[in-house]
Design a protein around this motif. Structure first.
Motif, PDB file in Angstrom:
ATOM      1  N   LEU A 214      -5.571 -38.352  63.768  1.00  0.00           N
ATOM      2  CA  LEU A 214      -6.735 -39.256  62.840  1.00  0.00           C
ATOM      3  C   LEU A 214      -6.665 -38.679  61.440  1.00  0.00           C
ATOM      4  O   LEU A 214      -7.149 -37.428  61.156  1.00  0.00           O
ATOM      5  N   ASP A 215      -6.529 -39.655  60.500  1.00  0.00           N
ATOM      6  CA  ASP A 215      -6.408 -39.343  59.173  1.00  0.00           C
ATOM      7  C   ASP A 215      -6.202 -40.419  58.388  1.00  0.00           C
ATOM      8  O   ASP A 215      -6.207 -41.679  58.938  1.00  0.00           O
ATOM      9  N   SER A 216      -6.182 -40.389  57.105  1.00  0.00           N
ATOM     10  CA  SER A 216      -5.892 -41.494  56.283  1.00  0.00           C
ATOM     11  C   SER A 216      -4.312 -41.795  56.212  1.00  0.00           C
ATOM     12  O   SER A 216      -3.682 -41.007  56.806  1.00  0.00           O
ATOM     13  N   PRO A 217      -4.305 -43.185  55.995  1.00  0.00           N
ATOM     14  CA  PRO A 217      -2.683 -43.458  56.159  1.00  0.00           C
ATOM     15  C   PRO A 217      -1.965 -42.584  55.019  1.00  0.00           C
ATOM     16  O   PRO A 217      -0.703 -42.325  55.552  1.00  0.00           O
ATOM     17  N   ALA A 218      -2.401 -42.357  53.949  1.00  0.00           N
ATOM     18  CA  ALA A 218      -1.398 -41.527  53.025  1.00  0.00           C
ATOM     19  C   ALA A 218      -1.443 -40.003  53.800  1.00  0.00           C
ATOM     20  O   ALA A 218      -0.067 -39.531  53.700  1.00  0.00           O
ATOM     21  N   ASN A 219      -2.256 -39.499  54.235  1.00  0.00           N
ATOM     22  CA  ASN A 219      -2.158 -38.273  54.820  1.00  0.00           C
ATOM     23  C   ASN A 219      -1.257 -38.117  55.931  1.00  0.00           C
ATOM     24  O   ASN A 219      -0.455 -37.115  56.454  1.00  0.00           O
ATOM     25  N   LEU A 220      -1.280 -39.366  56.751  1.00  0.00           N
ATOM     26  CA  LEU A 220      -0.444 -39.162  58.014  1.00  0.00           C
ATOM     27  C   LEU A 220       1.027 -39.419  57.577  1.00  0.00           C
ATOM     28  O   LEU A 220       1.772 -38.494  58.023  1.00  0.00           O
ATOM     29  N   ARG A 221       1.250 -40.003  56.368  1.00  0.00           N
ATOM     30  CA  ARG A 221       2.709 -40.165  55.996  1.00  0.00           C
ATOM     31  C   ARG A 221       3.022 -38.706  55.445  1.00  0.00           C
ATOM     32  O   ARG A 221       4.162 -38.113  55.891  1.00  0.00           O
ATOM     33  N   ASN A 222       2.109 -38.142  54.815  1.00  0.00           N
ATOM     34  CA  ASN A 222       2.435 -36.843  53.995  1.00  0.00           C
ATOM     35  C   ASN A 222       2.657 -35.589  55.184  1.00  0.00           C
ATOM     36  O   ASN A 222       3.821 -35.122  55.286  1.00  0.00           O
ATOM     37  N   GLU A 223       2.020 -35.826  56.320  1.00  0.00           N
ATOM     38  CA  GLU A 223       2.011 -34.839  57.475  1.00  0.00           C
ATOM     39  C   GLU A 223       3.236 -34.950  58.399  1.00  0.00           C
ATOM     40  O   GLU A 223       3.912 -33.856  58.638  1.00  0.00           O
ATOM     41  N   ILE A 224       3.654 -36.269  58.458  1.00  0.00           N
ATOM     42  CA  ILE A 224       5.035 -36.445  59.249  1.00  0.00           C
ATOM     43  C   ILE A 224       6.156 -36.498  58.590  1.00  0.00           C
ATOM     44  O   ILE A 224       7.260 -35.724  59.084  1.00  0.00           O
ATOM     45  N   PHE A 225       6.300 -37.248  57.376  1.00  0.00           N
ATOM     46  CA  PHE A 225       7.596 -37.005  56.480  1.00  0.00           C
ATOM     47  C   PHE A 225       7.565 -36.528  55.190  1.00  0.00           C
ATOM     48  O   PHE A 225       8.542 -36.431  54.542  1.00  0.00           O
ATOM     49  N   GLY A 226       6.380 -35.820  54.803  1.00  0.00           N
ATOM     50  CA  GLY A 226       6.279 -35.112  53.542  1.00  0.00           C
ATOM     51  C   GLY A 226       6.254 -36.343  52.415  1.00  0.00           C
ATOM     52  O   GLY A 226       6.018 -37.509  52.704  1.00  0.00           O
ATOM     53  N   ARG A 227       6.370 -35.643  51.126  1.00  0.00           N
ATOM     54  CA  ARG A 227       6.423 -36.499  50.008  1.00  0.00           C
ATOM     55  C   ARG A 227       7.733 -36.564  49.391  1.00  0.00           C
ATOM     56  O   ARG A 227       8.685 -35.255  49.556  1.00  0.00           O
ATOM     57  N   GLY A 228       7.945 -37.745  48.642  1.00  0.00           N
ATOM     58  CA  GLY A 228       8.927 -37.301  47.982  1.00  0.00           C
ATOM     59  C   GLY A 228       9.558 -38.484  46.839  1.00  0.00           C
ATOM     60  O   GLY A 228       8.860 -39.217  46.681  1.00  0.00           O
ATOM     61  N   THR A 229      10.698 -38.305  46.231  1.00  0.00           N
ATOM     62  CA  THR A 229      11.128 -39.268  45.264  1.00  0.00           C
ATOM     63  C   THR A 229      12.497 -39.737  45.318  1.00  0.00           C
ATOM     64  O   THR A 229      13.434 -39.008  45.826  1.00  0.00           O
ATOM     65  N   ARG A 230      12.725 -41.021  45.031  1.00  0.00           N
ATOM     66  CA  ARG A 230      13.973 -41.435  44.898  1.00  0.00           C
ATOM     67  C   ARG A 230      14.658 -41.626  43.508  1.00  0.00           C
ATOM     68  O   ARG A 230      13.691 -42.266  42.792  1.00  0.00           O
ATOM     69  N   ILE A 231      15.654 -41.205  43.105  1.00  0.00           N
ATOM     70  CA  ILE A 231      16.104 -41.323  41.722  1.00  0.00           C
ATOM     71  C   ILE A 231      17.312 -41.967  41.816  1.00  0.00           C
ATOM     72  O   ILE A 231      18.502 -41.649  42.637  1.00  0.00           O
ATOM     73  N   ARG A 232      17.450 -43.364  41.182  1.00  0.00           N
ATOM     74  CA  ARG A 232      18.527 -44.200  41.178  1.00  0.00           C
ATOM     75  C   ARG A 232      19.288 -43.664  39.974  1.00  0.00           C
ATOM     76  O   ARG A 232      19.047 -43.619  38.701  1.00  0.00           O
ATOM     77  N   LEU A 233      20.860 -43.435  40.363  1.00  0.00           N
ATOM     78  CA  LEU A 233      21.805 -43.058  39.266  1.00  0.00           C
ATOM     79  C   LEU A 233      23.022 -44.142  39.044  1.00  0.00           C
ATOM     80  O   LEU A 233      23.162 -44.979  39.776  1.00  0.00           O
ATOM     81  N   ASN A 234      23.600 -44.123  37.884  1.00  0.00           N
ATOM     82  CA  ASN A 234      24.696 -45.035  37.678  1.00  0.00           C
ATOM     83  C   ASN A 234      25.987 -44.464  37.905  1.00  0.00           C
ATOM     84  O   ASN A 234      27.013 -45.071  37.680  1.00  0.00           O
TER      85      ASN A 234
END
Length: 313
Positions: A214-234
């Motif tokens: 039971l949590d907010s959608p954002a907190n559920l994402r962070n709890e299960i998968f953590g937070r992250g960044t995608r960096i596109r390179l050439n």
């Protein structure tokens, strides 16, 4: 203030437990998503909370009224849209709503006012004299929502409100749910449409006979998968994996296609330092985006860890 509170709420059918020791709080004025697989006990929970069936054990209050001892007050304070709402097809839209308004103990004048109000609000006023049997699925759904609101309940239970609707009508229903929340109503939403849950819900309960999360959608994402960044390179992202991994705040990094997928605790704070390290070492960055797992991924991860124990929706 909470619109719904349960403590140890349980319902058994013989030896089968459909709802097992459910304890939760639903804040007033929120949209609460209640999701789970078929057979999870969702419909049983809604029937319990609307005082349509009795509890086996545990307690609950809805809109301040205690189940079991104040059931009439619970009925007055709640409205419900079932997945297959029963409307009288040979009666007109007006006749249907006027009939149900009187069942809610509204006098004739008040009933007429409420019927007109909600037919106008939901765009059905021009169809008010047409038989319900002639209406489209979307129009019937809007009429059923209007029926649930005639007595101005403070808590509204919606079971699959946009199922089988065309995109335009589904959007209208979602916008109407947002308007109801802004007006201070509490919405208890049961649906399999997870993008809809993500868009509408302040809190999400993932349920399978018992409460899993039971949590907010954002907190559920962070709890299960953590937070992250995608960096596109050439160029080949594998060249930069070690460069990124050396940064003390990086929790993990993976090269994928032309991108680096990087796990961080606080992307908003740490992304500038991450980009500075890459660019200063010669990496050519094309763009940066947030990694946002879908609510479906969160749901499947959680539900997949618990065996199915019931055959009731």
């Amino acid at each position: 203030m909470n619109a719904i509170e349960t403590v140890g709420l349980t319902r058994a059918f013989g030896e089968r437990i459909a709802v097992d020791n459910l304890t939760l709080q639903v804040p007033a004025g929120s949209v609460f998503g209640f999701i789970g697989p078929n057979g999870a006990g969702k419909t049983t929970t809604v029937r319990l909370l609307t005082a349509l069936i009795a509890t086996t054990s545990g307690t609950a209050t809805v809109a301040g009224h205690r189940l079991g001892t104040e059931n009439d007050a619970v009925h007055r304070a709640t409205g419900i849209l079932t997945e297959t709402p029963g409307l009288y097809e040979r009666l007109s839209c007006w006749q249907n709503l006027f009939f149900f308004a009187q069942l809610y103990d509204l006098d004739a004048t008040r009933a007429a006012q409420q019927v007109e109000r909600y037919l106008q609000m939901l765009g059905l006023w021009d169809r008010r004299h047409e038989d319900v049997g002639s209406l489209s699925k979307g129009m019937r759904q809007k009429l059923a929502i209007a029926r649930a609101l005639l007595h101005e309940p403070s808590v509204l239970f919606l079971d699959e409100p946009t199922a089988n609707l065309d995109p335009e009508t589904a959007r209208m229903v979602r916008d109407f749910i947002k308007e109801l929340r802004e007006g201070g109503r509490t919405i208890f939403l049961t649906t399999h449409n997870l993008p809809e849950v993500d868009e509408l819900c302040d809190l999400v309960c993932i349920f399978k006979q018992r409460l899993l999360r039971l949590d907010s959608p954002a907190n559920l994402r962070n709890e299960i998968f953590g937070r992250g960044t995608r960096i596109r390179l050439n160029d080949d992202p594998r060249r930069w994996v070690q460069t990124v991994r050396e940064l003390p705040f990086v929790n993990g990094v993976e090269a994928q296609d032309h991108s680096l997928l990087i796990q961080l605790d606080d992307p908003d704070e740490q992304n500038p330092f991450l980009l500075e390290r890459l660019v200063s070492n010669g990496a050519r960055v094309q763009y940066v985006e947030q990694v946002k797992p879908s609510l479906e991924e969160v749901y499947l991860t959680l539900v997949g860890t618990v065996p199915n124990e019931a055959n009731e929706k």
